[in-house]
Motif scaffolding. Structure first.
Motif, PDB file in Angstrom:
ATOM      1  N   UNK A  85       0.791  -1.223   0.000  1.00  0.00           N
ATOM      2  CA  UNK A  85       0.000   0.000   0.000  1.00  0.00           C
ATOM      3  C   UNK A  85       0.826   1.276   0.000  1.00  0.00           C
ATOM      4  N   UNK A  86       2.122   1.192   0.282  1.00  0.00           N
ATOM      5  CA  UNK A  86       2.953   2.389   0.285  1.00  0.00           C
ATOM      6  C   UNK A  86       3.262   2.770  -1.159  1.00  0.00           C
ATOM      7  N   UNK A  87       2.962   4.021  -1.503  1.00  0.00           N
ATOM      8  CA  UNK A  87       3.167   4.512  -2.861  1.00  0.00           C
ATOM      9  C   UNK A  87       3.850   5.873  -2.791  1.00  0.00           C
ATOM     10  N   UNK A  88       4.348   6.313  -3.921  1.00  0.00           N
ATOM     11  CA  UNK A  88       4.888   7.661  -4.010  1.00  0.00           C
ATOM     12  C   UNK A  88       6.320   7.770  -3.567  1.00  0.00           C
ATOM     13  N   UNK A  89       6.645   8.915  -3.039  1.00  0.00           N
ATOM     14  CA  UNK A  89       8.008   9.197  -2.614  1.00  0.00           C
ATOM     15  C   UNK A  89       8.043  10.365  -1.653  1.00  0.00           C
ATOM     16  N   UNK A  90       9.232  10.927  -1.519  1.00  0.00           N
ATOM     17  CA  UNK A  90       9.450  12.053  -0.620  1.00  0.00           C
ATOM     18  C   UNK A  90      10.133  13.158  -1.418  1.00  0.00           C
ATOM     19  N   UNK A  91       9.638  14.378  -1.262  1.00  0.00           N
ATOM     20  CA  UNK A  91      10.273  15.556  -1.842  1.00  0.00           C
ATOM     21  C   UNK A  91      10.427  16.576  -0.727  1.00  0.00           C
ATOM     22  N   UNK A  92      11.545  17.294  -0.755  1.00  0.00           N
ATOM     23  CA  UNK A  92      11.714  18.267   0.303  1.00  0.00           C
ATOM     24  C   UNK A  92      12.846  19.236   0.076  1.00  0.00           C
ATOM     25  N   UNK A  93      12.972  20.134   1.035  1.00  0.00           N
ATOM     26  CA  UNK A  93      14.036  21.138   1.025  1.00  0.00           C
ATOM     27  C   UNK A  93      14.569  21.275   2.446  1.00  0.00           C
ATOM     28  N   UNK A 101       4.318  11.102  -0.108  1.00  0.00           N
ATOM     29  CA  UNK A 101       3.114  10.513  -0.682  1.00  0.00           C
ATOM     30  C   UNK A 101       3.149  10.469  -2.187  1.00  0.00           C
ATOM     31  N   UNK A 102       1.966  10.290  -2.726  1.00  0.00           N
ATOM     32  CA  UNK A 102       1.823  10.183  -4.168  1.00  0.00           C
ATOM     33  C   UNK A 102       1.946  11.559  -4.822  1.00  0.00           C
ATOM     34  N   UNK A 103       2.364  11.555  -6.073  1.00  0.00           N
ATOM     35  CA  UNK A 103       2.536  12.799  -6.840  1.00  0.00           C
ATOM     36  C   UNK A 103       1.187  13.498  -6.975  1.00  0.00           C
ATOM     37  N   UNK A 104       1.185  14.814  -6.767  1.00  0.00           N
ATOM     38  CA  UNK A 104      -0.019  15.616  -6.971  1.00  0.00           C
ATOM     39  C   UNK A 104       0.364  17.087  -7.046  1.00  0.00           C
ATOM     40  N   UNK A 105      -0.571  17.922  -7.452  1.00  0.00           N
ATOM     41  CA  UNK A 105      -0.288  19.305  -7.809  1.00  0.00           C
ATOM     42  C   UNK A 105       0.053  20.272  -6.692  1.00  0.00           C
ATOM     43  N   UNK A 106      -0.225  19.939  -5.448  1.00  0.00           N
ATOM     44  CA  UNK A 106       0.026  20.881  -4.355  1.00  0.00           C
ATOM     45  C   UNK A 106       1.451  20.809  -3.803  1.00  0.00           C
ATOM     46  N   UNK A 107       2.245  19.868  -4.262  1.00  0.00           N
ATOM     47  CA  UNK A 107       3.590  19.674  -3.698  1.00  0.00           C
ATOM     48  C   UNK A 107       4.468  20.902  -3.923  1.00  0.00           C
ATOM     49  N   UNK A 108       4.631  21.318  -5.167  1.00  0.00           N
ATOM     50  CA  UNK A 108       5.540  22.432  -5.476  1.00  0.00           C
ATOM     51  C   UNK A 108       5.094  23.733  -4.812  1.00  0.00           C
ATOM     52  N   UNK A 109       3.794  24.104  -4.886  1.00  0.00           N
ATOM     53  CA  UNK A 109       3.385  25.330  -4.183  1.00  0.00           C
ATOM     54  C   UNK A 109       3.678  25.264  -2.679  1.00  0.00           C
ATOM     55  N   UNK A 110       3.490  24.099  -2.071  1.00  0.00           N
ATOM     56  CA  UNK A 110       3.785  23.934  -0.650  1.00  0.00           C
ATOM     57  C   UNK A 110       5.276  24.141  -0.384  1.00  0.00           C
ATOM     58  N   UNK A 111       6.131  23.404  -1.105  1.00  0.00           N
ATOM     59  CA  UNK A 111       7.583  23.505  -0.885  1.00  0.00           C
ATOM     60  C   UNK A 111       8.098  24.916  -1.168  1.00  0.00           C
ATOM     61  N   UNK A 112       7.577  25.546  -2.207  1.00  0.00           N
ATOM     62  CA  UNK A 112       8.067  26.869  -2.610  1.00  0.00           C
ATOM     63  C   UNK A 112       7.519  28.012  -1.760  1.00  0.00           C
ATOM     64  N   UNK A 113       6.513  27.747  -0.936  1.00  0.00           N
ATOM     65  CA  UNK A 113       5.903  28.819  -0.135  1.00  0.00           C
ATOM     66  C   UNK A 113       6.701  29.129   1.137  1.00  0.00           C
ATOM     67  N   UNK A 114       7.593  28.240   1.552  1.00  0.00           N
ATOM     68  CA  UNK A 114       8.330  28.441   2.806  1.00  0.00           C
ATOM     69  C   UNK A 114       9.194  29.690   2.732  1.00  0.00           C
ATOM     70  N   UNK A 115       9.069  30.534   3.774  1.00  0.00           N
ATOM     71  CA  UNK A 115       9.908  31.707   3.899  1.00  0.00           C
ATOM     72  C   UNK A 115       9.959  32.151   5.357  1.00  0.00           C
ATOM     73  N   UNK A 116      11.005  32.883   5.666  1.00  0.00           N
ATOM     74  CA  UNK A 116      11.165  33.403   7.028  1.00  0.00           C
ATOM     75  C   UNK A 116      10.290  34.632   7.223  1.00  0.00           C
ATOM     76  N   UNK A 117       9.865  34.842   8.459  1.00  0.00           N
ATOM     77  CA  UNK A 117       9.049  36.019   8.764  1.00  0.00           C
ATOM     78  C   UNK A 117       9.915  37.278   8.741  1.00  0.00           C
TER      79      UNK A 117
END
Length: 187
Positions: free
Chosen positions: A147-155, A170-186
């Motif tokens: 049942x384990x599918x997909x992979x890990x992406x990160x920064x 998890x599995x590939x889907x469209x919210x991954x890049x916007x999530x990873x790219x949204x990280x920023x310091x206050x």
């Protein structure tokens, strides 16, 4: 005897008060732009749903520190995470950046019991932060649970002795890049 009891009660109230203040500052708050911010972590990130916080006690030698892990589970195969760690200063002084990145990646691989294998590692920059982007894929040589599918992406980013690790599992889907790219310091 009454004085000792008073001291114990004051200690308990003080401890509970400090614990509540720490918890409140560690929790994430929703911003006006519908992102989430962590005052104690000094960052903003766009989780797709409200994350929960796990504070994990850890130790290197005699030095104790905490791992602040925010997770949003959007489905069985969609887990979004952002965590930060304030490493003891001597640890960061004894490693160069590549050693620190490699150690975090080895820890990530070990955390999942070798089910995932590092397949990509490259430099990245976002919002004036230098770091690395990485990917783990299912390891064909591992005993992958059914049942384990997909992979890990990160920064991973370092600011002083603090590391930030932003991860999707998890599995590939469209919210991954916007999530990873949204990280920023206050600040």
């Amino acid at each position: 005897m009454n004085r000792n009891l008073l001291i114990i009660l004051l200690t308990i109230f003080t401890f509970n008060s400090c614990q509540s203040q720490t918890k409140d500052k560690a929790e994430m708050e929703k911003t006006e732009s519908d992102e989430f911010s962590s005052e104690s972590g000094n960052f903003i990130i766009d989780f797709p749903i409200e994350p929960t916080l796990r504070v994990i006690d850890n130790q290197i030698g005699t030095d104790k520190y905490k791992i602040y892990n925010y997770q949003a589970v959007a489905g069985q195969q969609m887990i979004y995470m952002a965590e930060y760690i304030d490493f003891p200063e001597y640890v960061m002084e004894s490693w160069d950046k590549d050693q620190a990145y490699d150690q975090i990646l080895k820890t990530t691989e070990a955390k999942y019991g070798g089910v995932f294998k590092l397949t990509k590692k490259e430099s990245t920059e976002q919002h004036k932060l230098q770091g690395i982007y990485y990917e783990f894929s299912l390891n064909p040589d591992a005993n992958v649970p059914r049942g384990v599918k997909g992979g890990i992406k990160g920064k991973i980013f370092f600011v002083g002795n603090r590391s930030y690790q932003i991860t999707y599992l998890g599995e590939e889907q469209g919210l991954i890049e916007p999530f990873l790219n949204s990280f920023r310091l206050i600040k």
